[in-house]
Structures are given as structure tokens and as C-alpha cells.
Design a protein around this motif. Structure first.
Motif, mmCIF file in Angstrom:
data_model
loop_
_atom_site.group_PDB
_atom_site.id
_atom_site.type_symbol
_atom_site.label_atom_id
_atom_site.label_comp_id
_atom_site.label_asym_id
_atom_site.label_seq_id
_atom_site.Cartn_x
_atom_site.Cartn_y
_atom_site.Cartn_z
ATOM 1 N N ALA A 1 -1.080 7.074 -0.159
ATOM 2 C CA ALA A 1 -0.743 5.701 0.245
ATOM 3 C C ALA A 1 0.117 5.702 1.504
ATOM 4 N N LEU A 2 1.066 6.624 1.601
ATOM 5 C CA LEU A 2 1.904 6.717 2.794
ATOM 6 C C LEU A 2 1.074 7.125 4.014
ATOM 7 N N ASP B 1 0.811 -1.212 0.000
ATOM 8 C CA ASP B 1 0.000 0.000 0.000
ATOM 9 C C ASP B 1 0.847 1.266 0.000
ATOM 10 N N ALA B 2 2.171 1.154 0.009
ATOM 11 C CA ALA B 2 3.077 2.302 -0.070
ATOM 12 C C ALA B 2 4.333 1.900 -0.835
ATOM 13 N N VAL C 1 5.672 14.611 2.946
ATOM 14 C CA VAL C 1 4.417 14.319 2.268
ATOM 15 C C VAL C 1 3.471 15.464 2.583
ATOM 16 N N LEU C 2 2.999 16.127 1.536
ATOM 17 C CA LEU C 2 2.134 17.293 1.707
ATOM 18 C C LEU C 2 0.743 16.990 1.180
ATOM 19 N N LEU C 3 -0.257 17.458 1.915
ATOM 20 C CA LEU C 3 -1.629 17.324 1.436
ATOM 21 C C LEU C 3 -1.832 18.226 0.219
ATOM 22 N N VAL D 1 7.201 12.825 -4.591
ATOM 23 C CA VAL D 1 6.123 11.992 -4.074
ATOM 24 C C VAL D 1 4.831 12.501 -4.690
ATOM 25 N N THR D 2 4.207 11.667 -5.508
ATOM 26 C CA THR D 2 2.953 12.053 -6.143
ATOM 27 C C THR D 2 1.844 12.127 -5.099
ATOM 28 N N ALA D 3 0.757 12.758 -5.460
ATOM 29 C CA ALA D 3 -0.395 12.822 -4.557
ATOM 30 C C ALA D 3 -0.881 11.414 -4.216
#
Length: 127
Positions: free
Chosen positions: A74-75, A5-6, A54-56, A67-69
Motif C-alpha cells: 500500500a505504501l 490506501d496507506a 519497506v522491503l519487498l 510493516v506487513t507485506a
């Protein structure tokens, strides 16, 4: 260990990762954390720690990779971090969350957590 899942973490298997989750790069806690990590970047690199965020809202990074959305979501799911939360997470070489804090941390605290994680079971605050 694969991270179904990540999968973005699979390439980093065997290395510790410090992940910062934040709503955006303008979040005051995120800005403070980035300053702390920049000041201690040599110490983190000497221990082989990969930094990531990881940014919203916005593009995240994991080491040199974006890191894609989708990967960010997933992270967040994998490590149970709400979308609007600030969180610093130490991911051990096996992929397990070893240490979690909800406010900015000093680099030395992260280095100490890495040492402790190698010697002890999961930090109770991390579960």
C-alpha cells in the motif's frame, strides 16, 4: 489527512517520516542507508522524525511497528515506488511526499530537506 490506501501512516499524522524502500535488507544501498541513519539517529530523533523501511522481501518497520507485506505494498502504491526500487522518501507531517532520492543520503541532507519542505512547495524530484 487520512491515507485510505496507506492507513499505516494515519497513526503518524503530524510527524515527518523518513521511509526507505528497498528490495531486501541485503540490498547494498539499503545497508548503506541504515548505517547513515544509525550514525545520525540522535539528530533525527531530536527533530521528531520517524524512521521506517519497506522491503519487498522481508519485514519492514515504521517506528516501532512492523510493516506487513500488505501495508508495504500500500505504501509503494501510495508513493509510486516500484517494488524493486531503492528510494528514500521524506513524508511531511500532512502525509505528502516532500522529498525523494534514489540513492542513499546523509542524515544532514534529510534534515535540510525537512527544513526546506516546511518553507517551499514540493521538491520537483518528488513528483
Amino acid at each position: 489527512m487520512n491515507h485510505p490506501d496507506a492507513p499505516v501512516l494515519d497513526a503518524l499524522r503530524g510527524r515527518p517520516v523518513l521511509l526507505v524502500f528497498a528490495p531486501s535488507d541485503r540490498d547494498p544501498a539499503f545497508e548503506e542507508q541504515q548505517q547513515q541513519f544509525e550514525a545520525g539517529s540522535d539528530a533525527l530523533a531530536a527533530r521528531g522524525i520517524v524512521r521506517g523501511h519497506v522491503l519487498l522481501q522481508g519485514t519492514g518497520r515504521l517506528g516501532e511497528e512492523k510493516v506487513t507485506a500488505e501495508d508495504g505494498e500500500a505504501l509503494r502504491r501510495h508513493y509510486d515506488v516500484p517494488g524493486d526500487a531503492f528510494c528514500v522518501l521524506l513524508v511531511g507531517p500532512g502525509g505528502a511526499a516532500r522529498w525523494r532520492r534514489t540513492s542513499p543520503v546523509k542524515v544532514q541532507a534529510a534534515l535540510d530537506a525537512l527544513t526546506d519542505a516546511a518553507e517551499e512547495p514540493l521538491d520537483p524530484e518528488s513528483t
